[in-house]
Design a protein around this motif. Sequence first.
Motif, short mmCIF file in Angstrom:
data_model
loop_
_atom_site.label_atom_id
_atom_site.label_comp_id
_atom_site.label_asym_id
_atom_site.label_seq_id
_atom_site.Cartn_x
_atom_site.Cartn_y
_atom_site.Cartn_z
N ALA A 241 0.81 -1.21 0.00
CA ALA A 241 0.00 0.00 0.00
C ALA A 241 0.85 1.26 0.00
O ALA A 241 0.32 2.38 -0.11
N VAL A 242 2.15 1.11 0.07
CA VAL A 242 3.05 2.26 0.10
C VAL A 242 2.97 3.02 -1.22
O VAL A 242 3.01 2.42 -2.30
N PRO A 243 2.85 4.36 -1.20
CA PRO A 243 2.89 5.13 -2.46
C PRO A 243 4.24 4.95 -3.14
O PRO A 243 5.28 4.89 -2.48
N ILE A 244 4.23 4.86 -4.46
CA ILE A 244 5.48 4.60 -5.18
C ILE A 244 6.46 5.76 -5.07
O ILE A 244 7.64 5.60 -5.36
N SER A 245 6.00 6.92 -4.61
CA SER A 245 6.94 8.03 -4.39
C SER A 245 7.95 7.69 -3.31
O SER A 245 9.04 8.28 -3.26
N ARG A 246 7.60 6.71 -2.42
CA ARG A 246 8.50 6.34 -1.33
C ARG A 246 9.63 5.43 -1.79
O ARG A 246 10.65 5.35 -1.11
N LEU A 247 9.45 4.71 -2.87
CA LEU A 247 10.46 3.74 -3.26
C LEU A 247 11.08 3.98 -4.63
O LEU A 247 12.07 3.35 -4.99
N CYS A 248 10.54 4.90 -5.42
CA CYS A 248 11.13 5.16 -6.75
C CYS A 248 12.37 6.04 -6.61
O CYS A 248 12.56 6.73 -5.61
N ARG A 249 13.20 6.00 -7.63
CA ARG A 249 14.36 6.90 -7.69
C ARG A 249 13.86 8.30 -8.10
O ARG A 249 13.16 8.42 -9.10
N HIS A 250 14.24 9.31 -7.34
CA HIS A 250 13.79 10.66 -7.68
C HIS A 250 14.91 11.69 -7.58
O HIS A 250 14.66 12.89 -7.68
N GLU A 251 16.13 11.24 -7.44
CA GLU A 251 17.27 12.15 -7.43
C GLU A 251 18.24 11.75 -8.54
O GLU A 251 18.42 10.57 -8.81
N ASN A 252 18.85 12.77 -9.13
CA ASN A 252 19.85 12.54 -10.20
C ASN A 252 19.29 11.70 -11.34
O ASN A 252 19.96 10.81 -11.88
N ILE A 253 18.04 11.96 -11.70
CA ILE A 253 17.41 11.24 -12.80
C ILE A 253 17.91 11.80 -14.13
O ILE A 253 17.84 13.01 -14.36
N ILE A 254 18.40 10.94 -14.99
CA ILE A 254 18.80 11.36 -16.34
C ILE A 254 17.58 11.29 -17.25
O ILE A 254 17.00 10.21 -17.43
N SER A 255 17.19 12.42 -17.79
CA SER A 255 16.05 12.46 -18.70
C SER A 255 16.49 13.02 -20.04
O SER A 255 17.52 13.68 -20.15
N VAL A 256 15.71 12.74 -21.07
CA VAL A 256 15.96 13.28 -22.41
C VAL A 256 14.68 13.96 -22.89
O VAL A 256 13.60 13.73 -22.34
N HIS A 257 14.84 14.80 -23.90
CA HIS A 257 13.69 15.50 -24.48
C HIS A 257 13.43 15.02 -25.90
O HIS A 257 14.34 14.52 -26.58
N LEU A 258 12.22 15.18 -26.35
CA LEU A 258 11.86 14.77 -27.71
C LEU A 258 12.73 15.45 -28.75
O LEU A 258 13.01 14.89 -29.81
N THR A 259 13.17 16.67 -28.45
CA THR A 259 13.95 17.44 -29.42
C THR A 259 15.45 17.14 -29.36
O THR A 259 16.20 17.68 -30.17
N ASP A 260 15.89 16.33 -28.40
CA ASP A 260 17.32 16.02 -28.30
C ASP A 260 17.78 15.21 -29.51
O ASP A 260 17.04 14.35 -30.01
N TYR A 261 19.00 15.49 -29.95
CA TYR A 261 19.57 14.74 -31.06
C TYR A 261 20.27 13.49 -30.54
O TYR A 261 20.94 13.51 -29.50
N ILE A 262 20.11 12.40 -31.28
CA ILE A 262 20.67 11.12 -30.85
C ILE A 262 22.18 11.21 -30.69
O ILE A 262 22.75 10.65 -29.74
N ASP A 263 22.84 11.93 -31.57
CA ASP A 263 24.29 12.08 -31.47
C ASP A 263 24.71 12.71 -30.14
O ASP A 263 25.78 12.41 -29.61
N ASP A 264 23.87 13.59 -29.61
CA ASP A 264 24.21 14.33 -28.40
C ASP A 264 24.00 13.51 -27.13
O ASP A 264 24.62 13.80 -26.10
N ILE A 265 23.10 12.53 -27.17
CA ILE A 265 22.78 11.79 -25.95
C ILE A 265 23.30 10.36 -25.97
O ILE A 265 23.22 9.66 -24.96
N ARG A 266 23.84 9.92 -27.10
CA ARG A 266 24.22 8.51 -27.24
C ARG A 266 25.22 8.07 -26.16
O ARG A 266 25.06 7.02 -25.54
N ASP A 267 26.25 8.88 -25.93
CA ASP A 267 27.28 8.49 -24.97
C ASP A 267 26.71 8.42 -23.56
O ASP A 267 27.06 7.52 -22.78
N VAL A 268 25.85 9.37 -23.21
CA VAL A 268 25.27 9.37 -21.88
C VAL A 268 24.43 8.12 -21.66
O VAL A 268 24.50 7.47 -20.61
#
Length: 538
Positions: A241-268
């Motif tokens: 019954a625990v809310p998933i906010s208690r157990l999910c990762r929420h710090e230092n999350i690496i996210s990408v955007h729809l407009t990001d170019y594949i060449d720019d994010i591939r290494d990350v």
Amino acid sequence: MDTIYVTGHRNPDTDSIVSAMAYAGLQRAMGSSGYVAARLGPVSDETKSILDHFGYEPPVLINNVRTQVSDLDFDTPPIMHSGVTMKAAWEKLQNDPNVRGIPVINTDGTLYGMLSPGDVASYDMRSVDDPSLDEIPLFNMVGALEGKIMNEGGEYVTSVSGEVVVALPQSIPTLQFDNPDSIVICGDQPDVVRRALDLKVRCVIVCQAEIPMDLRDAESSTPVISTPLSCYQAVRRIFQAVPISRLCRHENIISVHLTDYIDDIRDVIATSHVRSFPILDENEKVVGTLSRYHLLRPKKKKVVLVDHNEMAQTVPGLSQADLMGIIDHHRLADIQTTNPVMVRNEPVGSTATIVAGMYQDYGLMPSPRMAGLLACAVISDTVMFKSPTATPRDRQIAERMARIANESLEDLGNVVFDSGTNSTRSVSDILFTDFKEFHIAGHDLGVGQLTCLDADEILKRKDEFLAEMARAKEEKHYDFILLMLTDVLKEGTDLIFLGDEDVINQAFSCQAKDNTVFLPKVMSRKKQIIPMLSTMWG
């Protein structure tokens, strides 16, 4: 259907813009709805005047066709609010083993964190050593237990905290609960329930048993929950019954955007230990997830080129795109393809002539407005049929399109050429509106062209042009930079240039003076200026 961009060259002229619009319109009329006209730069005053005359907006502006995250077939797993229970999230993860992670969002749809099967397993193992719950929403608990609240006093409780205790028979005194900060789980044990209510524990959960009416009606703020689950199941479910906010990762999350170019994010992406990355749109809302395998076979943008076939003039990132075809009236240059493509290259004065002919080939008549655009494009690129590139076919097509548009060629000519003579335009605008780069025998040059009715008036600003050309020459490292002021009435071109004067004199058999020269009967950049310089440089 995938989008297919139809685009002309950089610094687009009227022929480039109109040809892209007309070819995209032709394909849509034939049932291919994915074709979209595009442009690589601002429209010129001439082109804008023509579009306004016939009620059209300019094509969509694109900067490149490099592969972006939006081009990939990324995953679209369930996206869950941070208050959702672990039980609900785990069911989603189990229903689709291909889901590597679930994005967790705030109430406004922005990213809060990421939940993976590993996060659930880690929390589940920790609960064995620490059997306590902290501020669990009561409704979450009831839902996880598939139960219901049996006493009125329990309805007013919003959340529950405490140590989870499985109550054993009272005949074993050493194992009885005695801490009010307890969540008591029992079976058909009314005495245990009564004792729990007297002790004012945090919550009582009764498994697979009826609750006597006197206990239901007892004045107590302790929620009494009845569940059809066994005692073992209830113990496990209560921690879900625990809310998933208690157990999910929420710090230092690496996210990408729809407009990001594949060449720019591939290494990350390749070097991170994370298996799934949230994808955000322009409003920072979560739209999906990206994994490494999505980068192995990216879906390329699709492109059709009109009015050019040179890398120096085409859309940046073309090597990453899927080139579908080329429609042009220039020399064949240096664009290479990995697969066979449709190429239509004809020795006429305008690409619009070719596209208008394609309408005829398919047995379609363009609308009067589109026919008017095509006629204007032919007039513009052939300088009212006075350019050496003009052919009888250009005039024939232009006349037919003018008839469909219910316009005369003379009136259309006025629409075309009266638009580019505004003396208030900046020298930079005039120089670069229709500007092309060329690489010939080790020489780099840029050539701008303005077709007008008053070259003499514009020549009064020669010093301003030379200053701007000197700046561009130094910045781009050109060997030559030229501006053609092609006058329809004079049937020739006043050429302003920076570079070796002897080259100009020898190439055009003229006598230049003070960085200018008039070239009679010279109307075409591609057929008269570039070929002569190419001959000079071998």
